[in-house]
Design a protein around this motif. Sequence first.
Motif, PDB file in Angstrom:
ATOM      1  N   UNK A  57       1.067  -1.365   0.126  1.00  0.00           N
ATOM      2  CA  UNK A  57      -0.040   0.066   0.144  1.00  0.00           C
ATOM      3  C   UNK A  57       0.715   1.140  -0.041  1.00  0.00           C
ATOM      4  N   UNK A  58       0.844   1.969  -1.015  1.00  0.00           N
ATOM      5  CA  UNK A  58       1.754   3.296  -1.396  1.00  0.00           C
ATOM      6  C   UNK A  58       0.898   4.533  -0.618  1.00  0.00           C
ATOM      7  N   UNK A  59       1.359   5.131   0.468  1.00  0.00           N
ATOM      8  CA  UNK A  59       0.636   6.138   1.252  1.00  0.00           C
ATOM      9  C   UNK A  59       1.754   7.032   1.652  1.00  0.00           C
ATOM     10  N   UNK A  60       1.374   8.267   2.213  1.00  0.00           N
ATOM     11  CA  UNK A  60       2.387   9.319   2.358  1.00  0.00           C
ATOM     12  C   UNK A  60       3.022   8.647   3.702  1.00  0.00           C
ATOM     13  N   UNK A  61       2.216   7.825   4.669  1.00  0.00           N
ATOM     14  CA  UNK A  61       3.129   7.293   5.897  1.00  0.00           C
ATOM     15  C   UNK A  61       4.124   6.472   5.294  1.00  0.00           C
ATOM     16  N   UNK A  62       3.904   5.478   4.488  1.00  0.00           N
ATOM     17  CA  UNK A  62       4.967   4.687   3.821  1.00  0.00           C
ATOM     18  C   UNK A  62       5.998   5.371   3.400  1.00  0.00           C
ATOM     19  N   UNK A  63       6.036   6.601   2.515  1.00  0.00           N
ATOM     20  CA  UNK A  63       6.916   7.094   2.038  1.00  0.00           C
ATOM     21  C   UNK A  63       7.675   7.982   3.228  1.00  0.00           C
ATOM     22  N   UNK A  64       7.130   8.414   4.240  1.00  0.00           N
ATOM     23  CA  UNK A  64       7.698   8.932   5.449  1.00  0.00           C
ATOM     24  C   UNK A  64       8.682   7.883   6.023  1.00  0.00           C
ATOM     25  N   UNK A  65       8.260   6.809   6.075  1.00  0.00           N
ATOM     26  CA  UNK A  65       9.119   5.491   6.623  1.00  0.00           C
ATOM     27  C   UNK A  65      10.302   5.432   5.724  1.00  0.00           C
ATOM     28  N   UNK A  66      10.187   5.127   4.459  1.00  0.00           N
ATOM     29  CA  UNK A  66      11.399   5.040   3.639  1.00  0.00           C
ATOM     30  C   UNK A  66      12.184   6.166   3.746  1.00  0.00           C
ATOM     31  N   UNK A  67      11.700   7.280   3.864  1.00  0.00           N
ATOM     32  CA  UNK A  67      12.675   8.334   4.069  1.00  0.00           C
ATOM     33  C   UNK A  67      13.525   8.501   5.224  1.00  0.00           C
ATOM     34  N   UNK A  68      12.680   8.012   6.334  1.00  0.00           N
ATOM     35  CA  UNK A  68      13.455   8.147   7.700  1.00  0.00           C
ATOM     36  C   UNK A  68      14.598   7.025   7.564  1.00  0.00           C
ATOM     37  N   UNK A  69      14.342   5.859   6.978  1.00  0.00           N
ATOM     38  CA  UNK A  69      15.150   4.968   6.870  1.00  0.00           C
ATOM     39  C   UNK A  69      16.625   5.169   6.305  1.00  0.00           C
ATOM     40  N   UNK A  70      16.509   6.088   5.188  1.00  0.00           N
ATOM     41  CA  UNK A  70      17.666   6.579   4.467  1.00  0.00           C
ATOM     42  C   UNK A  70      18.090   7.959   4.958  1.00  0.00           C
ATOM     43  N   UNK A  71      17.426   8.862   5.284  1.00  0.00           N
ATOM     44  CA  UNK A  71      17.761  10.219   5.598  1.00  0.00           C
ATOM     45  C   UNK A  71      18.501  10.135   7.049  1.00  0.00           C
ATOM     46  N   UNK A  72      17.792   9.376   8.129  1.00  0.00           N
ATOM     47  CA  UNK A  72      18.383   9.544   9.450  1.00  0.00           C
ATOM     48  C   UNK A  72      19.834   8.907   9.491  1.00  0.00           C
ATOM     49  N   UNK A  73      20.158   7.791   8.924  1.00  0.00           N
ATOM     50  CA  UNK A  73      21.568   7.247   9.133  1.00  0.00           C
ATOM     51  C   UNK A  73      22.479   8.510   8.493  1.00  0.00           C
ATOM     52  N   UNK A  74      22.246   9.074   7.349  1.00  0.00           N
ATOM     53  CA  UNK A  74      22.978  10.026   6.842  1.00  0.00           C
ATOM     54  C   UNK A  74      23.145  11.280   7.702  1.00  0.00           C
ATOM     55  N   UNK A  75      21.992  11.725   8.339  1.00  0.00           N
ATOM     56  CA  UNK A  75      22.245  12.959   9.127  1.00  0.00           C
ATOM     57  C   UNK A  75      23.013  12.735  10.326  1.00  0.00           C
ATOM     58  N   UNK A  76      22.917  11.444  10.788  1.00  0.00           N
ATOM     59  CA  UNK A  76      23.796  11.168  12.233  1.00  0.00           C
ATOM     60  C   UNK A  76      25.303  10.773  11.556  1.00  0.00           C
ATOM     61  N   UNK A  77      25.395  10.432  10.575  1.00  0.00           N
ATOM     62  CA  UNK A  77      26.811  10.248  10.027  1.00  0.00           C
ATOM     63  C   UNK A  77      27.518  11.429   9.785  1.00  0.00           C
ATOM     64  N   UNK A  78      26.795  12.361   9.329  1.00  0.00           N
ATOM     65  CA  UNK A  78      27.400  13.944   9.003  1.00  0.00           C
ATOM     66  C   UNK A  78      27.619  14.513  10.362  1.00  0.00           C
ATOM     67  N   UNK A  79      26.567  14.576  11.290  1.00  0.00           N
ATOM     68  CA  UNK A  79      26.782  15.037  12.763  1.00  0.00           C
ATOM     69  C   UNK A  79      27.819  14.437  13.585  1.00  0.00           C
ATOM     70  N   UNK A  80      27.952  13.220  13.327  1.00  0.00           N
ATOM     71  CA  UNK A  80      28.915  12.351  14.340  1.00  0.00           C
ATOM     72  C   UNK A  80      30.210  12.901  14.175  1.00  0.00           C
TER      73      UNK A  80
END
Length: 420
Positions: free
Chosen positions: A206-229
């Motif tokens: 099921x393609x919904x904004x919620x699923x798109x949000x979860x996919x975004x968190x999966x890829x963006x959060x690790x990159x953010x913490x890698x840069x800030x780390x």
Amino acid sequence: MDTIASLFSFITTPVSWIIVQFHKLYGAVFGPDTGWAWGLSIVSLVVLIRICLIPLFVKQIKSMRNMQVLQPKMKAIQERYKNDRQRQQEEMMKLYKDAGTNPLSSCLPILAQSPFFFALYHVLSSIASGKTIGVIDQPLLASAREAHIFGAPLAATFTDSAEKVASLNADIVSVRVVTAIMIVLMSLSQFYTQRQLMQKNVDLTVKTPYMQQQKMLMYIFPLIFAVMGINFPVGVLVYWLTTNVWTMGQQMYVINQNPTPGSKAQDNYLQRLLKSVSTHGEIRGRRRRNIVRAIVAKGPDRNDNERKFIAALAKEGYSAQADGTVTKADPAVAEAEAANARRQQPKRQTKAKRQQGGAGTATADPAEGPSLEKPSLEKSDKPSGATPKQPAKPAGGGTRQSKAGQRKGPQRPKHPSSKK
């Protein structure tokens, strides 16, 4: 980062006090100036905070379950207002409000930890600068500056200069190797935690904004913490790596023991439950009985995983009861239950397919007169056993009602000279 950390300076005293209390405990075992004593103090701080956040985590899980239930309605809203983005967002917000949920609920644990995270960052930055803070006085400050984790001081960062690292009695190579490994582990654990959730505990069809949000968190959060780390002190990296490991383990437990209905994790769980029933002949554990009771109560509203589970139980000779237990069933009754669980409603054909099937052999419109096919004038010369050609069915796929006294079914073609 220092400016942001200073905004949470009101909580630095409680955070520093907790670290000092744990340091007293571990210092008596490992020595007060060792990295083990200070490092384990930070780990214990994380564990204490996460235990306090368990009610918030439970609320997060419930909110995410509500989002799963809303997936079909969200998909319907998307299709209905696909050309009107503003109306689509308004309807989505109304749906969230009526259901009492929020698509940003998955960020709640991170937001709740932010004050403690920045307070710890402020404490470690002060230690690196040689300044007392909170309840950390001068002797404790000197002890913390001497503490090293695998050769890297607690207050050192990846971007520190060689002179600053030397002032902490360490070398730049050790600091950068240790911090780089910690940054990679921190990012990978963040990615794996979110990936585990996406692959096992949600419905990706099921393609919904919620699923798109979860996919975004999966890829963006690790990159953010890698840069800030690269700007995090070693002590903060220990804190964040520990909280990621805690989150990963906590989520793994929830997925394995209380999966989302309709997910891959639920299918795996019900297979394990079926194996347990086959071995012991009963449902063991109150939580398992509650899950079976909920499945039985759903009746025809069960999802595919639950229908397959009920059918497999019946095949093994068991019948699920309303109280969540199972009983040995008569083989004939078990077979009937298995057939009922496997029974699926036939798929309804579309209007185009129905018309295509009914118009496979079209005939002339009745208003256009008799068929243009040339009839045989030598009817009497044909053998009595000859079978005349059958007329084609009407284009609509239906059949004309037979008149009174007329035989039902296909009729003989009428002669062109006939008046009727």
